[in-house]
Motif scaffolding. Structure first.
Motif, PDB file in Angstrom:
ATOM      1  N   LEU A   1     -10.010   9.946  22.431  1.00  0.00           N
ATOM      2  CA  LEU A   1      -9.535  11.064  23.244  1.00  0.00           C
ATOM      3  C   LEU A   1      -9.210  12.321  22.446  1.00  0.00           C
ATOM      4  CD1 LEU A   1      -7.273   9.115  25.760  1.00  0.00           C
ATOM      5  CD2 LEU A   1      -9.525  10.132  26.195  1.00  0.00           C
ATOM      6  N   THR A   2      -8.696  12.180  21.240  1.00  0.00           N
ATOM      7  CA  THR A   2      -8.341  13.376  20.473  1.00  0.00           C
ATOM      8  C   THR A   2      -9.566  14.238  20.215  1.00  0.00           C
ATOM      9  OG1 THR A   2      -6.472  12.258  19.411  1.00  0.00           O
ATOM     10  CG2 THR A   2      -7.319  14.244  18.350  1.00  0.00           C
ATOM     11  N   ALA A   3     -10.629  13.643  19.730  1.00  0.00           N
ATOM     12  CA  ALA A   3     -11.853  14.394  19.446  1.00  0.00           C
ATOM     13  C   ALA A   3     -12.449  14.979  20.722  1.00  0.00           C
ATOM     14  CB  ALA A   3     -12.874  13.495  18.749  1.00  0.00           C
ATOM     15  N   PHE A   4     -12.395  14.217  21.811  1.00  0.00           N
ATOM     16  CA  PHE A   4     -12.939  14.685  23.083  1.00  0.00           C
ATOM     17  C   PHE A   4     -12.224  15.944  23.557  1.00  0.00           C
ATOM     18  CE2 PHE A   4     -12.544  14.667  27.745  1.00  0.00           C
ATOM     19  CZ  PHE A   4     -13.878  14.812  28.093  1.00  0.00           C
ATOM     20  N   PHE A   5     -10.894  15.911  23.555  1.00  0.00           N
ATOM     21  CA  PHE A   5     -10.159  17.065  24.070  1.00  0.00           C
ATOM     22  C   PHE A   5     -10.173  18.241  23.107  1.00  0.00           C
ATOM     23  CE2 PHE A   5      -8.475  13.938  27.074  1.00  0.00           C
ATOM     24  CZ  PHE A   5      -8.688  14.649  28.244  1.00  0.00           C
ATOM     25  N   GLU A   6     -10.260  17.972  21.816  1.00  0.00           N
ATOM     26  CA  GLU A   6     -10.421  19.077  20.870  1.00  0.00           C
ATOM     27  C   GLU A   6     -11.731  19.813  21.123  1.00  0.00           C
ATOM     28  OE1 GLU A   6     -10.036  17.321  17.027  1.00  0.00           O
ATOM     29  OE2 GLU A   6      -7.827  17.420  17.042  1.00  0.00           O
ATOM     30  N   GLU A   7     -12.783  19.068  21.431  1.00  0.00           N
ATOM     31  CA  GLU A   7     -14.076  19.692  21.735  1.00  0.00           C
ATOM     32  C   GLU A   7     -13.981  20.553  22.993  1.00  0.00           C
ATOM     33  OE1 GLU A   7     -18.775  18.507  22.617  1.00  0.00           O
ATOM     34  OE2 GLU A   7     -17.308  16.945  22.106  1.00  0.00           O
ATOM     35  N   LEU A   8     -13.330  20.027  24.032  1.00  0.00           N
ATOM     36  CA  LEU A   8     -13.185  20.804  25.266  1.00  0.00           C
ATOM     37  C   LEU A   8     -12.383  22.073  25.030  1.00  0.00           C
ATOM     38  CD1 LEU A   8     -12.497  18.285  28.185  1.00  0.00           C
ATOM     39  CD2 LEU A   8     -14.629  19.453  27.627  1.00  0.00           C
ATOM     40  N   ARG A   9     -11.257  21.949  24.325  1.00  0.00           N
ATOM     41  CA  ARG A   9     -10.404  23.109  24.106  1.00  0.00           C
ATOM     42  C   ARG A   9     -11.095  24.137  23.209  1.00  0.00           C
ATOM     43  NH1 ARG A   9      -5.311  22.712  26.316  1.00  0.00           N
ATOM     44  NH2 ARG A   9      -5.519  24.966  26.066  1.00  0.00           N
ATOM     45  N   ASN A  10     -11.830  23.669  22.219  1.00  0.00           N
ATOM     46  CA  ASN A  10     -12.537  24.589  21.329  1.00  0.00           C
ATOM     47  C   ASN A  10     -13.637  25.348  22.057  1.00  0.00           C
ATOM     48  OD1 ASN A  10     -10.947  23.882  19.143  1.00  0.00           O
ATOM     49  ND2 ASN A  10     -12.384  22.365  18.355  1.00  0.00           N
ATOM     50  N   SER A  11     -14.130  24.778  23.161  1.00  0.00           N
ATOM     51  CA  SER A  11     -15.151  25.468  23.958  1.00  0.00           C
ATOM     52  C   SER A  11     -14.528  26.413  24.982  1.00  0.00           C
ATOM     53  CB  SER A  11     -16.041  24.446  24.667  1.00  0.00           C
ATOM     54  OG  SER A  11     -15.323  23.764  25.685  1.00  0.00           O
ATOM     55  N   GLY A  12     -13.199  26.499  24.986  1.00  0.00           N
ATOM     56  CA  GLY A  12     -12.520  27.443  25.865  1.00  0.00           C
ATOM     57  C   GLY A  12     -12.136  26.911  27.227  1.00  0.00           C
ATOM     58  N   LYS A  13     -12.288  25.616  27.449  1.00  0.00           N
ATOM     59  CA  LYS A  13     -11.951  25.039  28.760  1.00  0.00           C
ATOM     60  C   LYS A  13     -10.444  24.857  28.917  1.00  0.00           C
ATOM     61  CE  LYS A  13     -16.411  24.259  29.397  1.00  0.00           C
ATOM     62  NZ  LYS A  13     -17.222  25.233  30.142  1.00  0.00           N
ATOM     63  N   LYS A  14      -9.954  25.128  30.124  1.00  0.00           N
ATOM     64  CA  LYS A  14      -8.600  24.751  30.492  1.00  0.00           C
ATOM     65  C   LYS A  14      -8.623  23.290  30.941  1.00  0.00           C
ATOM     66  CE  LYS A  14      -6.592  28.773  29.935  1.00  0.00           C
ATOM     67  NZ  LYS A  14      -5.515  28.984  28.933  1.00  0.00           N
ATOM     68  N   VAL A  15      -7.530  22.568  30.687  1.00  0.00           N
ATOM     69  CA  VAL A  15      -7.512  21.127  30.932  1.00  0.00           C
ATOM     70  C   VAL A  15      -6.225  20.743  31.656  1.00  0.00           C
ATOM     71  CG1 VAL A  15      -7.436  18.855  29.839  1.00  0.00           C
ATOM     72  CG2 VAL A  15      -8.940  20.621  28.924  1.00  0.00           C
ATOM     73  N   GLY A  16      -6.363  19.883  32.683  1.00  0.00           N
ATOM     74  CA  GLY A  16      -5.195  19.404  33.404  1.00  0.00           C
ATOM     75  C   GLY A  16      -5.294  17.933  33.728  1.00  0.00           C
ATOM     76  N   LEU A  17      -4.175  17.374  34.183  1.00  0.00           N
ATOM     77  CA  LEU A  17      -4.101  15.971  34.588  1.00  0.00           C
ATOM     78  C   LEU A  17      -3.470  15.900  35.978  1.00  0.00           C
ATOM     79  CD1 LEU A  17      -4.404  12.966  33.331  1.00  0.00           C
ATOM     80  CD2 LEU A  17      -1.909  13.058  33.302  1.00  0.00           C
TER      81      LEU A  17
END
Length: 230
Positions: free
Chosen positions: A105-121
């Motif tokens: 999960l750490t690598a997955f969310f780092e990739e999303l955030r580095n691409s500029g995506k906002k993330v929620g749960l």
């Protein structure tokens, strides 16, 4: 429409449902039954859980129900235990349950955030256990928004949590994807006007999810590739 934000379900989506919650179900039922396996098995039948195999049925209230809903099903079978006591116990036990990530999960969310995506749960679990679970695997700080069934936005399949996320991050629902492993997740996504991504790390099959999903993927790790292609 471009996807600028992603809202994730928790159980069965970020974390493998069977691997995470089988041991939890057995432990909670044995505690409620004061160690009596026969009694625990009977309580398991009430919530759709096979104690002997630590497995949930596809229609188990635990899969997509809130803690309140699980408590309401159990209460008639528990004598003088109060609703508040039971909900509190379930939340505490849930918060302490070891989580088994569906992907790294750490690598997955780092990739999303580095691409500029906002993330929620958005989860039908309580907000407190959800925050504990994210923190336990080191990804709490990657989330712009976290909502449980008790956060004041309602719960899935209603769209309240999803629309609250949209407002919080300032992105239109049409530019957000709802990601989940159950029809409740995808129904909420459709109701909110979002793209819906189904994943197979819960108990639902691709055929179960297909009517409400814009795409069904094996797990969330396939999302970056799907976004790039689409």
């Amino acid at each position: 429409m471009p996807i600028d934000a992603l809202l994730f379900d928790k159980d069965g989506t970020l974390f493998d449902f069977a691997a995470t919650w089988g041991a939890f179900g057995r432990a909670v039922l044995l505690r409620l039954a004061e160690g009596d396996e026969t009694r625990a098995a009977e309580l398991g039948q009430v919530i759709g859980f096979d104690l002997a195999n630590s497995q949930y049925s596809e229609d188990s209230v635990v899969i997509a129900g809130t803690v309140d809903e699980i408590a309401e099903v159990l209460l008639p079978h528990l004598g003088d235990v109060s609703r508040d006591e039971l909900v509190g116990m379930l939340n505490r036990e849930s918060a302490q349950a070891p989580q088994i990530p569906a992907v790294p999960l750490t690598a997955f969310f780092e990739e999303l955030r580095n691409s500029g995506k906002k993330v929620g749960l958005a989860t039908n679990d309580g907000e407190m256990p959800a925050l504990e679970h994210l923190a336990s695997v080191g990804i709490r700080d990657h989330f712009d928004f976290v909502a449980g069934y008790d956060s004041g936005h309602g719960f899935k399949p209603g769209p309240g949590q999803l629309l609250a996320f949209s407002e919080h991050v300032g992105i239109e629902p049409s530019n957000i994807a709802m990601v989940g492993d159950s029809l409740h997740d995808l129904e909420a996504g459709r109701a909110a006007g979002m793209t819906t991504i189904g994943v197979l790390t819960g108990l639902a099959t691709a055929e179960d999810l297909a009517p409400m999903a814009d795409v069904v993927l094996p797990d969330i790790g396939h999302i970056p590739g799907w976004l790039a292609e689409n």
